[in-house]
Design a protein around this motif. Structure first.
Motif, short mmCIF file in Angstrom:
data_model
loop_
_atom_site.label_atom_id
_atom_site.label_comp_id
_atom_site.label_asym_id
_atom_site.label_seq_id
_atom_site.Cartn_x
_atom_site.Cartn_y
_atom_site.Cartn_z
N THR A 92 63.87 -15.37 -17.41
CA THR A 92 63.31 -14.19 -18.07
C THR A 92 62.97 -13.16 -17.01
N ILE A 93 63.05 -11.89 -17.39
CA ILE A 93 62.66 -10.79 -16.52
C ILE A 93 61.59 -9.98 -17.26
N THR A 94 60.44 -9.84 -16.64
CA THR A 94 59.39 -9.00 -17.22
C THR A 94 59.08 -7.87 -16.25
N GLN A 95 58.64 -6.75 -16.81
CA GLN A 95 58.33 -5.58 -15.98
C GLN A 95 56.89 -5.14 -16.23
N ARG A 96 56.20 -4.89 -15.16
CA ARG A 96 54.86 -4.31 -15.23
C ARG A 96 54.79 -3.23 -14.16
N GLY A 97 54.84 -1.98 -14.60
CA GLY A 97 54.89 -0.87 -13.66
C GLY A 97 56.20 -0.90 -12.89
N ASP A 98 56.11 -0.91 -11.57
CA ASP A 98 57.29 -0.94 -10.73
C ASP A 98 57.63 -2.35 -10.25
N THR A 99 57.01 -3.36 -10.85
CA THR A 99 57.26 -4.74 -10.45
C THR A 99 58.04 -5.49 -11.53
N TYR A 100 59.13 -6.13 -11.11
CA TYR A 100 59.91 -6.99 -11.99
C TYR A 100 59.66 -8.43 -11.57
N THR A 101 59.37 -9.29 -12.53
CA THR A 101 59.14 -10.70 -12.24
C THR A 101 60.25 -11.54 -12.84
N LEU A 102 60.95 -12.25 -11.97
CA LEU A 102 62.01 -13.18 -12.39
C LEU A 102 61.39 -14.56 -12.51
N LYS A 103 61.51 -15.16 -13.69
CA LYS A 103 60.97 -16.50 -13.90
C LYS A 103 62.08 -17.41 -14.43
N VAL A 104 62.32 -18.49 -13.70
CA VAL A 104 63.32 -19.48 -14.10
C VAL A 104 62.58 -20.74 -14.54
N ASN A 105 62.88 -21.22 -15.74
CA ASN A 105 62.21 -22.39 -16.28
C ASN A 105 62.97 -23.67 -15.91
N GLY A 106 62.37 -24.81 -16.18
CA GLY A 106 63.03 -26.08 -15.92
C GLY A 106 62.58 -26.73 -14.63
N ILE A 165 44.46 -9.27 -22.26
CA ILE A 165 45.15 -8.59 -23.36
C ILE A 165 45.67 -7.24 -22.91
N ILE A 166 44.80 -6.47 -22.24
CA ILE A 166 45.20 -5.15 -21.77
C ILE A 166 46.29 -5.26 -20.72
N ASP A 167 46.11 -6.23 -19.80
CA ASP A 167 47.10 -6.42 -18.75
C ASP A 167 48.43 -6.86 -19.34
N GLY A 168 48.38 -7.77 -20.33
CA GLY A 168 49.61 -8.25 -20.96
C GLY A 168 50.32 -7.16 -21.74
N SER A 169 49.55 -6.22 -22.30
CA SER A 169 50.17 -5.15 -23.07
C SER A 169 50.99 -4.22 -22.19
N ASN A 170 50.70 -4.24 -20.87
CA ASN A 170 51.45 -3.40 -19.95
C ASN A 170 52.66 -4.11 -19.37
N THR A 171 52.90 -5.36 -19.81
CA THR A 171 54.04 -6.14 -19.34
C THR A 171 55.10 -6.17 -20.43
N THR A 172 56.33 -5.83 -20.06
CA THR A 172 57.43 -5.74 -21.02
C THR A 172 58.52 -6.72 -20.65
N ASN A 173 59.01 -7.44 -21.65
CA ASN A 173 60.15 -8.35 -21.42
C ASN A 173 61.43 -7.53 -21.44
N VAL A 174 62.11 -7.47 -20.29
CA VAL A 174 63.33 -6.65 -20.16
C VAL A 174 64.54 -7.53 -19.87
N THR A 175 64.48 -8.80 -20.25
CA THR A 175 65.55 -9.75 -19.94
C THR A 175 66.89 -9.25 -20.46
#
Length: 384
Positions: A148-162, A69-79
């Protein structure tokens, strides 16, 4: 040699017995070592420790849940903020020249590097590839949907579905510089550290017919500085513009009729003394243009008038729809779409003005924030 009698032998044996007879202390030690009970081995009984195990498991589950929960709260969807971003490979450590284009829900990955493809001999190609530090970059060229693009601190995670989905992480090295998890570096013309945005759901993109009153007057306008593709503000196509003097304060999005600063007219006598432009920055704010995008106090101005356009078209739309034969200088045109302007502070009793078509008019980029007293009225629409 003396012969011993039986009594003599018995006496000698008794002496030997006494010599080897253990003392009382030795007897006690021997007794204890033989007769003291050995402690039984402890037997592990599950039912004895079951409550403890259950408590530990519950605490572990709760701890993991809190961490998630705490870790997820620090992750922001910036798509949404990545829409329109172009990432271009800036490193030369791999035999690739990737370009990642984020457009709506679609991601296009292109590789413009040909390199070893021109070498016919396999050995030559292998020798050529040995010169690169990164042998196998993780990205694959193609068109991907639903990312989708999510950000946690200085890390951006690109996730492609399908079916062709994948996950790829970028580490931010600077406001415009990223490095992928495989070591490939990228740059972009747009700042990536702006998550918040300013929107405008009130200002209409196109002018409509406006009523007239004692607080309005009409003007003729023939310049295309405000053209968004249908010549809304040009009187030869739609008629006169209605200007209202009945306003309490200027708001973002207002198109105003104002006195052009004399400093501009001194440089170009052809510029009209009375001009029109749109209010973008308000008193107390800071306005900046980065990569063709307007930012207010570091926040993206996510509006139809918040970025560089030509006849209402953005960079990609323009180059997709306009024939190449009509584009005189592609490099200069792309530079226009990605122009920069240093931050400007808007002082009290002033506003920052921009025309909608930046390359066809004069505004606060030329003369700075405009004193509000120079505004004669707000354009409310087209006369009937």
């Amino acid at each position: 040699m003396k012969h011993l009698s039986d009594d003599d032998i018995a006496q000698e044996l008794e002496k030997l017995v006494q010599a080897f007879k253990p003392s009382s202390i030795q007897k006690e030690k021997i007794r204890r070592s033989i007769f003291v009970l050995i402690h039984p081995k402890k037997v592990f009984r599950t039912n004895t420790f079951l409550p403890t195990f259950i408590s530990l498991i519950v605490l572990l589950v709760v701890g993991i849940g809190l961490y998630v929960i705490i870790d997820g709260s620090n992750t922001t969807n910036v798509t949404a903020s990545w829409d329109g971003i172009l990432l271009e490979q800036s490193s030369q450590t791999s035999a690739t020249r990737f370009a990642l284009k984020f457009n709506g829900t679609s991601l296009t990955i292109e590789d413009d590097f040909l390199g070893s493809n021109f070498m016919s001999d396999k050995a030559d190609r292998e020798a050529y590839m040995r010169g690169y530090k990164i042998k196998k970059p993780l990205l694959t060229p193609g068109i991907y949907e639903n990312y989708t693009i999510t950000q946690r601190g200085d890390t951006y995670t690109l996730k492609v579905n399908g079916k062709t989905g994948f996950t790829y992480n970028f580490k931010k090295l600077g406001p415009r510089i990223l490095v992928g998890e495989d070591g490939v570096e990228y740059s972009t013309r747009i700042y990536l550290d702006t998550l918040e945005a300013i929107t405008d759901d009130i200002t209409p993109e196109h002018l409509e017919i406006a009523p007239q009153s004692e607080h309005t007057f009409l003007i003729e306008w023939e310049l295309d500085s405000m053209d968004r593709g249908n010549h809304d503000f040009e009187s030869h196509g739609h008629g006169q513009l209605v200007v209202s003097t009945d306003f309490d304060e200027l708001q973002r999005g207002h198109v105003v009729y104002y006195h052009m600063p004399s400093s501009v007219i001194a440089k170009n006598s052809a510029v009209p003394e009375m001009y029109i432009g749109r209010v973008v920055g308000l008193p107390g704010e800071t306005v900046e243009i980065k990569g063709g995008q307007v930012y207010i106090d570091g926040k993206k101005l996510d509006t139809f008038y918040g970025k560089a356009t030509m006849n209402g078209l953005g960079e990609e739309e323009y180059f997709d729809s306009v024939p190449k034969s009509r584009i005189r200088d592609e490099q200069s045109t792309r530079e226009y779409f990605n122009m920069d302007m240093a931050a400007v502070a808007v002082k009290e009793n002033t506003v920052f003005i921009l025309v909608d078509q930046w390359w066809r008019g004069y505004d606060s980029r030329e003369y700075g924030p405009l004193p509000i007293d120079e505004v004669e009225g707000i354009i409310t629409g087209i006369a009937e």
